[in-house]
Design a protein around this motif. Sequence first.
Motif, PDB file in Angstrom:
ATOM      1  N   LYS A   1       0.836  -1.199   0.000  1.00 28.56           N
ATOM      2  CA  LYS A   1       0.000   0.000   0.000  1.00 28.56           C
ATOM      3  C   LYS A   1       0.868   1.244   0.000  1.00 28.56           C
ATOM      4  O   LYS A   1       1.872   1.328   0.706  1.00 28.56           O
ATOM      5  CB  LYS A   1      -0.911  -0.023   1.231  1.00 28.56           C
ATOM      6  CG  LYS A   1      -1.835   1.193   1.319  1.00 28.56           C
ATOM      7  CD  LYS A   1      -2.737   1.078   2.538  1.00 28.56           C
ATOM      8  CE  LYS A   1      -3.610   2.313   2.674  1.00 28.56           C
ATOM      9  NZ  LYS A   1      -4.499   2.245   3.845  1.00 28.56           N
ATOM     10  N   GLN A   2       0.477   2.215  -0.780  1.00 27.39           N
ATOM     11  CA  GLN A   2       1.181   3.486  -0.855  1.00 27.39           C
ATOM     12  C   GLN A   2       0.571   4.470   0.151  1.00 27.39           C
ATOM     13  O   GLN A   2      -0.639   4.567   0.292  1.00 27.39           O
ATOM     14  CB  GLN A   2       1.085   4.059  -2.272  1.00 27.39           C
ATOM     15  CG  GLN A   2       1.767   3.214  -3.324  1.00 27.39           C
ATOM     16  CD  GLN A   2       3.264   3.104  -3.094  1.00 27.39           C
ATOM     17  OE1 GLN A   2       3.935   4.111  -2.846  1.00 27.39           O
ATOM     18  NE2 GLN A   2       3.774   1.891  -3.164  1.00 27.39           N
ATOM     19  N   TYR A   3       1.426   5.167   0.882  1.00 21.95           N
ATOM     20  CA  TYR A   3       0.955   6.136   1.865  1.00 21.95           C
ATOM     21  C   TYR A   3       1.322   7.528   1.406  1.00 21.95           C
ATOM     22  O   TYR A   3       2.345   7.750   0.737  1.00 21.95           O
ATOM     23  CB  TYR A   3       1.584   5.885   3.246  1.00 21.95           C
ATOM     24  CG  TYR A   3       1.335   4.500   3.774  1.00 21.95           C
ATOM     25  CD1 TYR A   3       0.077   4.141   4.263  1.00 21.95           C
ATOM     26  CD2 TYR A   3       2.355   3.552   3.776  1.00 21.95           C
ATOM     27  CE1 TYR A   3      -0.148   2.870   4.737  1.00 21.95           C
ATOM     28  CE2 TYR A   3       2.135   2.278   4.252  1.00 21.95           C
ATOM     29  CZ  TYR A   3       0.880   1.929   4.734  1.00 21.95           C
ATOM     30  OH  TYR A   3       0.663   0.685   5.199  1.00 21.95           O
ATOM     31  N   THR A   4       0.473   8.464   1.794  1.00 14.06           N
ATOM     32  CA  THR A   4       0.824   9.864   1.522  1.00 14.06           C
ATOM     33  C   THR A   4       1.984  10.248   2.439  1.00 14.06           C
ATOM     34  O   THR A   4       2.270   9.567   3.440  1.00 14.06           O
ATOM     35  CB  THR A   4      -0.370  10.784   1.812  1.00 14.06           C
ATOM     36  OG1 THR A   4      -0.652  10.761   3.211  1.00 14.06           O
ATOM     37  CG2 THR A   4      -1.597  10.359   1.030  1.00 14.06           C
TER      38      THR A   4
END
Length: 668
Positions: free
Chosen positions: A2-5
């Motif tokens: 998952k990509q996080y801000t």
Amino acid sequence: MKQYTQQQFKFINENFQQGQRAMQMGMFGRAEKYFADIIKIAPEIIEAQNALALTYAATKQHDKAAAQFKVILRAKPNDAHTHHNLANTLYELSQFEEAIQHYQAALKINPNLVDSNIHCGIAYRAIKNYDEAIKCLHQALNLDKKSARAFHILGVIYAELDDYPRTLECLQNASGLAPMDADINISYADMLAKVDLNGSAAIKYMDICNRHPNLLKAFTLFGKHLVNMRYYDEALQCYDRALQLGANGIDTLDTLGKIYLGMGNVDAAIDNYNKALAIEPSRLSSLIGLEQAYQDDGKLDKAISICDEIIATHGDSPKGYLLKSGVLKSQANDGIAENLLRFINQDNLDESFMVDINFALGKIYDDQKNYKQAFHHYALANSIKSQKLSYDREESEASFTKLIETYNTDFFKNRQTYGTDSKLPILIIGMPRSATTLTEQIISSHPSVLGAGEVEFWSDTVNSLHYILNSKSSYPECVQDMLPAHAKEIAATYESTLLKTTGASAAPVHITDKMPHNFMSIGLIATIFPNAKIIHTKRDPVDTCLSIFFQHFNEHHSYAFDLSNLGFYYKQYERLMQHWHTVLPGRIMDIHYADTIADPEYWTRKLISHIGLEWDDACLAPHKLERSVKTPSHWQVRQPIYKTSVQRWKNYEPYIQPLIDALNVNTR
């Protein structure tokens, strides 16, 4: 993944760091919030899941911890440490079988996990599967031969299996590997005391106190051990430190009462028992202590009033009547027997009370000259005791034979230089109930002599001698390995023990030790103390054995609860005493109870002369000796020398044929 801000990544990173810092500071509630906040936005971060689970475990939220570890295992089923941590949590929940499954899963993944082997062993111990527990702990030691914890738990398991040699070996190893671990060393000290290695236990307790000067538990345990050893002065010092560390309450007051009573300071004992009773007026142990204090002080009226108070406040217990039966000579109308019989007919009466009551009834009916009824109750009490004990005649005879074979003429000839020149101890030996108490009172009435009573030393020394000598043989064979330095060390320890027991402020010329069964240790004693006086008290064999049968002895006297066994043991004692007279000619003075009763002054003068003291008239009035009295027959000791115990067995002749046959005596 998952990509996080950037903002989320910063939040996760800062919260994780803050959570770890909070855990390090013990602020687990705050840590829990940090990790939970991370999981809300990033549940796939296993490190946060694991940290949260560890936080739950640290705060004893075991249900939550178990659930959390299981979440992690679904993502990482082959993580050995998570299996281990889950198993620990399941153990805390008493889910031992499932805990074992996860310990084993961890070990299947990584067989080299020492802690998993140890904890798996602990879990197996909890379900009493000792074989598997021992296997796990040995595997841990195969991986880490210096694991103090593995040795400790293994020692605890062997103790539960009554395998005391292995217990001591394991706990000794654990103690050596972890000298600063209080719990491990306390376990070792406790076990040394349990197997009657009291001197070694005292040294270990002292070491723990020295290493942990602010550990209340250590000083309390050491103090209790010193009380059991009757080192009352040192016990008082321990409790003084315990009081400084915050010990308080009624248990401490009771123990202080016992200490002061042992020191002969009856006033201080009474004061402490009364302080305890001011807190809890009907406290049974304090009332019993107070009754004992009044008895020891010769204030029998006050002792009886305490018995009556126990009867009034603890009517559901026979204790008050039991104590009262021991204070006074029973009369037919005093009602004590009737009340004890009321208790004995109860279905739920504890077996120990059954024994106590029957011994008490025997004494009561003997006082009342109802000998048939007295013997009935004495026999019943002994029968109950004998059912729990086993006296092996062959083993007993063999132990006497070993002493005779070991301590032969050559043994003493070859060790003439081993001993100390000290004349401090006077050993009063003989069968129990053979007038050792009377003899000590006569001797210790002399102003140059202090009476130490029955000193627990030589039996402990015999039990631990192979350790002291570092011998591969057990006692008595191990004495062949004794060197002069060993003998002098034992002598110094014994003299110190005598002085501690008496609490002497000034060194006396002699101190008496009237432990009857020291007759078993005369070979060792005579080697170490060649100048010590040894007094052998003798009494009519049937009277002696019957008096033993009428007393509630502990389990160490396994021969005492059967008339035939009593007679057999007495013959072995006679055989050994004849041997001591043969190999130690002139060392032992025999004094016969009947002779002392018939002509007290002649035999008292002879006794004092044998010891090497100038005559003192106080020796003719031993009943006037001002000190506390520790004997089953308080009221008798405080009387002038009496004759009623001579040929007492004649009152019971119709009931004691097995004893007469075993003794092979002519009763005509």
